[in-house]
Design a protein around this motif. Structure first.
Motif, PDB file in Angstrom:
ATOM      1  N   ALA A  10       0.832  -1.204   0.000  1.00 34.02           N
ATOM      2  CA  ALA A  10       0.000   0.000   0.000  1.00 34.02           C
ATOM      3  C   ALA A  10       0.867   1.256   0.000  1.00 34.02           C
ATOM      4  CB  ALA A  10      -0.927  -0.009   1.211  1.00 34.02           C
ATOM      5  N   GLU A  11       1.940   1.217   0.779  1.00 39.74           N
ATOM      6  CA  GLU A  11       2.850   2.368   0.840  1.00 39.74           C
ATOM      7  C   GLU A  11       3.627   2.517  -0.464  1.00 39.74           C
ATOM      8  OE1 GLU A  11       6.730   3.916   3.402  1.00 39.74           O
ATOM      9  OE2 GLU A  11       5.567   2.188   4.084  1.00 39.74           O
ATOM     10  N   ASN A  12       4.130   1.399  -0.992  1.00 43.58           N
ATOM     11  CA  ASN A  12       4.928   1.452  -2.219  1.00 43.58           C
ATOM     12  C   ASN A  12       4.141   2.011  -3.399  1.00 43.58           C
ATOM     13  OD1 ASN A  12       7.063   0.348  -0.843  1.00 43.58           O
ATOM     14  ND2 ASN A  12       6.818  -1.707  -1.674  1.00 43.58           N
ATOM     15  N   PHE A  13       2.865   1.648  -3.478  1.00 40.53           N
ATOM     16  CA  PHE A  13       2.058   2.053  -4.629  1.00 40.53           C
ATOM     17  C   PHE A  13       1.136   3.233  -4.321  1.00 40.53           C
ATOM     18  CE2 PHE A  13       3.652  -1.872  -6.213  1.00 40.53           C
ATOM     19  CZ  PHE A  13       3.671  -1.710  -7.590  1.00 40.53           C
ATOM     20  N   ALA A  14       1.425   3.947  -3.244  1.00 45.08           N
ATOM     21  CA  ALA A  14       0.618   5.110  -2.876  1.00 45.08           C
ATOM     22  C   ALA A  14       0.534   6.154  -3.993  1.00 45.08           C
ATOM     23  CB  ALA A  14       1.158   5.735  -1.592  1.00 45.08           C
ATOM     24  N   PRO A  15       1.620   6.431  -4.737  1.00 43.25           N
ATOM     25  CA  PRO A  15       1.497   7.417  -5.823  1.00 43.25           C
ATOM     26  C   PRO A  15       0.450   7.023  -6.864  1.00 43.25           C
ATOM     27  CG  PRO A  15       3.806   7.006  -5.329  1.00 43.25           C
ATOM     28  CD  PRO A  15       3.024   5.981  -4.567  1.00 43.25           C
ATOM     29  N   VAL A  16       0.317   5.723  -7.106  1.00 44.51           N
ATOM     30  CA  VAL A  16      -0.663   5.245  -8.083  1.00 44.51           C
ATOM     31  C   VAL A  16      -2.069   5.292  -7.504  1.00 44.51           C
ATOM     32  CG1 VAL A  16      -1.436   3.239  -9.410  1.00 44.51           C
ATOM     33  CG2 VAL A  16       1.001   3.797  -9.292  1.00 44.51           C
ATOM     34  N   THR A  17      -2.233   4.752  -6.303  1.00 45.64           N
ATOM     35  CA  THR A  17      -3.569   4.717  -5.703  1.00 45.64           C
ATOM     36  C   THR A  17      -4.077   6.119  -5.380  1.00 45.64           C
ATOM     37  OG1 THR A  17      -2.573   4.313  -3.520  1.00 45.64           O
ATOM     38  CG2 THR A  17      -3.285   2.394  -4.780  1.00 45.64           C
ATOM     39  N   ASP A  18      -3.187   7.013  -4.966  1.00 42.94           N
ATOM     40  CA  ASP A  18      -3.600   8.391  -4.680  1.00 42.94           C
ATOM     41  C   ASP A  18      -4.096   9.084  -5.949  1.00 42.94           C
ATOM     42  OD1 ASP A  18      -2.894   7.996  -2.075  1.00 42.94           O
ATOM     43  OD2 ASP A  18      -1.053   9.191  -2.140  1.00 42.94           O
ATOM     44  N   ALA A  19      -3.384   8.866  -7.051  1.00 40.05           N
ATOM     45  CA  ALA A  19      -3.791   9.474  -8.323  1.00 40.05           C
ATOM     46  C   ALA A  19      -5.137   8.922  -8.787  1.00 40.05           C
ATOM     47  CB  ALA A  19      -2.721   9.219  -9.383  1.00 40.05           C
ATOM     48  N   LEU A  20      -5.325   7.617  -8.617  1.00 41.46           N
ATOM     49  CA  LEU A  20      -6.594   6.999  -9.005  1.00 41.46           C
ATOM     50  C   LEU A  20      -7.743   7.516  -8.139  1.00 41.46           C
ATOM     51  CD1 LEU A  20      -5.438   3.298  -9.533  1.00 41.46           C
ATOM     52  CD2 LEU A  20      -6.226   4.871 -11.308  1.00 41.46           C
ATOM     53  N   ALA A  21      -7.511   7.576  -6.831  1.00 45.38           N
ATOM     54  CA  ALA A  21      -8.557   8.025  -5.912  1.00 45.38           C
ATOM     55  C   ALA A  21      -8.961   9.471  -6.207  1.00 45.38           C
ATOM     56  CB  ALA A  21      -8.072   7.890  -4.473  1.00 45.38           C
ATOM     57  N   LYS A  22      -7.978  10.302  -6.501  1.00 42.74           N
ATOM     58  CA  LYS A  22      -8.260  11.711  -6.793  1.00 42.74           C
ATOM     59  C   LYS A  22      -9.086  11.845  -8.063  1.00 42.74           C
ATOM     60  CE  LYS A  22      -5.959  16.178  -7.449  1.00 42.74           C
ATOM     61  NZ  LYS A  22      -4.642  16.878  -7.518  1.00 42.74           N
ATOM     62  N   ARG A  23      -8.733  11.087  -9.081  1.00 41.13           N
ATOM     63  CA  ARG A  23      -9.438  11.188 -10.365  1.00 41.13           C
ATOM     64  C   ARG A  23     -10.831  10.558 -10.292  1.00 41.13           C
ATOM     65  NH1 ARG A  23      -8.637  13.852 -15.337  1.00 41.13           N
ATOM     66  NH2 ARG A  23      -6.400  13.618 -14.973  1.00 41.13           N
ATOM     67  N   LEU A  24     -10.941   9.421  -9.588  1.00 41.68           N
ATOM     68  CA  LEU A  24     -12.213   8.705  -9.516  1.00 41.68           C
ATOM     69  C   LEU A  24     -13.151   9.277  -8.459  1.00 41.68           C
ATOM     70  CD1 LEU A  24     -10.810   5.072  -9.799  1.00 41.68           C
ATOM     71  CD2 LEU A  24     -12.195   6.235 -11.522  1.00 41.68           C
ATOM     72  N   GLY A  25     -12.574   9.949  -7.470  1.00 44.62           N
ATOM     73  CA  GLY A  25     -13.389  10.496  -6.396  1.00 44.62           C
ATOM     74  C   GLY A  25     -13.882   9.452  -5.418  1.00 44.62           C
ATOM     75  N   THR A  26     -13.210   8.296  -5.390  1.00 43.51           N
ATOM     76  CA  THR A  26     -13.582   7.217  -4.469  1.00 43.51           C
ATOM     77  C   THR A  26     -12.317   6.595  -3.894  1.00 43.51           C
ATOM     78  OG1 THR A  26     -13.558   5.567  -6.244  1.00 43.51           O
ATOM     79  CG2 THR A  26     -15.666   6.638  -5.779  1.00 43.51           C
ATOM     80  N   PRO A  27     -12.427   5.916  -2.751  1.00 42.66           N
ATOM     81  CA  PRO A  27     -11.258   5.235  -2.191  1.00 42.66           C
ATOM     82  C   PRO A  27     -10.764   4.128  -3.125  1.00 42.66           C
ATOM     83  CG  PRO A  27     -13.042   5.396  -0.584  1.00 42.66           C
ATOM     84  CD  PRO A  27     -13.625   5.768  -1.903  1.00 42.66           C
ATOM     85  N   VAL A  28      -9.472   3.840  -3.048  1.00 46.28           N
ATOM     86  CA  VAL A  28      -8.875   2.761  -3.839  1.00 46.28           C
ATOM     87  C   VAL A  28      -8.160   1.804  -2.889  1.00 46.28           C
ATOM     88  CG1 VAL A  28      -7.199   2.162  -5.627  1.00 46.28           C
ATOM     89  CG2 VAL A  28      -8.579   4.238  -5.859  1.00 46.28           C
ATOM     90  N   SER A  29      -8.568   0.556  -2.907  1.00 47.37           N
ATOM     91  CA  SER A  29      -7.906  -0.458  -2.087  1.00 47.37           C
ATOM     92  C   SER A  29      -6.868  -1.175  -2.937  1.00 47.37           C
ATOM     93  CB  SER A  29      -8.927  -1.466  -1.552  1.00 47.37           C
ATOM     94  OG  SER A  29      -9.560  -2.153  -2.618  1.00 47.37           O
ATOM     95  N   VAL A  30      -5.784  -1.600  -2.312  1.00 49.40           N
ATOM     96  CA  VAL A  30      -4.715  -2.273  -3.050  1.00 49.40           C
ATOM     97  C   VAL A  30      -4.345  -3.568  -2.345  1.00 49.40           C
ATOM     98  CG1 VAL A  30      -2.921  -0.959  -1.850  1.00 49.40           C
ATOM     99  CG2 VAL A  30      -2.400  -2.006  -4.042  1.00 49.40           C
ATOM    100  N   SER A  31      -4.096  -4.590  -3.133  1.00 50.26           N
ATOM    101  CA  SER A  31      -3.703  -5.890  -2.592  1.00 50.26           C
ATOM    102  C   SER A  31      -2.736  -6.539  -3.569  1.00 50.26           C
ATOM    103  CB  SER A  31      -4.930  -6.789  -2.396  1.00 50.26           C
ATOM    104  OG  SER A  31      -5.588  -6.999  -3.640  1.00 50.26           O
ATOM    105  N   THR A  32      -2.161  -7.661  -3.174  1.00 47.79           N
ATOM    106  CA  THR A  32      -1.260  -8.383  -4.068  1.00 47.79           C
ATOM    107  C   THR A  32      -1.835  -9.751  -4.406  1.00 47.79           C
ATOM    108  OG1 THR A  32      -0.009  -9.197  -2.167  1.00 47.79           O
ATOM    109  CG2 THR A  32       0.847  -7.250  -3.290  1.00 47.79           C
TER     110      THR A  32
END
Length: 269
Positions: free
Chosen positions: A48-70
């Motif tokens: 979650a920390e490593n991919f925060a730049p990706v999930t943050d960008a997605l959440a901002k654009r989509l306007g919804t939370p983004v969960s991440v898993s492996t």
């Protein structure tokens, strides 16, 4: 009495509204799964920390939370077939198959710090001009991407079952040693430093693939076109920090184009 009833009614209405909004937000939550082979995401720890730049960008654009898993490479196919996540980050070879066989859509491809061209080099004394001439020869490579590309190149030439050996050395540093000591006849790699070491050891490059991005983000068939476009814009429009690139070897994301489609056709079964 009437005032008390009105107050209780207002509280109940507020509770119901909050529940509805909460349920709607939960339904709109976007899930991103990352296959272990991407960078150093060897498990849930730190992903979650490593991919925060990706999930943050997605959440901002989509306007919804983004969960991440492996997801482990062996379980990726099951995730694709079940459609349990909205987005999946994985090797382009698997992404191409998911698009062709299961209706997933490639949203963006990686621009990588390591090479995107797999090259084949033959040791000194082995006279081969094309992968079609690898019948009876030993071929070594390292890593899932190189192995997948090499396998499909051999398939395209009709010799995948006719090579004497196709092995994954796991460690790219071992490949020059294999060439120098006669443990293999041909090496396939995308790593520029490995290629330099192979050349220094007397090997000769005789084949190069087209440029093939290593990773892709794919979207579930159930994701709406509006959200898919938002995901694409978020990924391709985000400047990724150096720390992220160092961990994942992904410099940026780019949209799929015609040249990519031609290169990825290598993975057609």
């Amino acid at each position: 009495m009437a005032a008390s009833l009105l107050a209780r009614t207002a509280v109940l209405a507020a509770f119901l509204l909050a529940s509805v909004l909460g349920a709607a937000q939960a339904q709109q939550r976007t899930s991103l799964a990352i296959v272990y082979t991407v960078g150093d995401t060897a498990g849930l720890v730190g992903v979650a920390e490593n991919f925060a730049p990706v999930t943050d960008a997605l959440a901002k654009r989509l306007g919804t939370p983004v969960s991440v898993s492996t997801v482990s490479p062996t379980n990726a196919k099951g995730v694709i077939e079940s459609g349990k996540v909205d987005l999946l980050l994985l090797l382009t070879s698997d992404a191409w198959r998911a698009q062709n066989e299961h209706g997933w859509r490639i949203v963006a491809l990686s621009s990588d710090t390591s090479g995107n061209i797999v090259q084949m080099a033959a040791r000194k004394g082995v006279n081969v001009k094309d992968p079609a001439g690898l019948k009876g020869l030993r071929v070594a490579t390292s890593g899932t991407f190189n192995l997948d590309v090499t396998t499909n190149v051999l398939k395209s030439r009709g010799v995948v079952r006719q090579v004497r050996e196709l092995r994954d050395a796991k460690d790219a540093d071992a490949l020059p040693y294999f060439i120098q000591n006669g443990f293999t006849d041909v090496v396939a790699t995308r790593d520029e430093n490995t290629l330099k070491a192979l050349t220094a050891a007397g090997a000769t490059v005789f084949f190069k693939t087209d440029v093939i991005p290593v990773y892709a983000v794919i979207a579930s068939p159930t994701l709406s076109l509006e959200r898919l476009e938002a995901v694409r814009n978020a990924l391709t429009g985000t400047r990724l920090p150096a720390e992220f690139t160092a961990k994942t070897r992904i410099r940026a994301f780019q949209p799929l184009n015609a040249d990519h489609s031609v290169a990825l056709a290598l993975f057609d079964d």
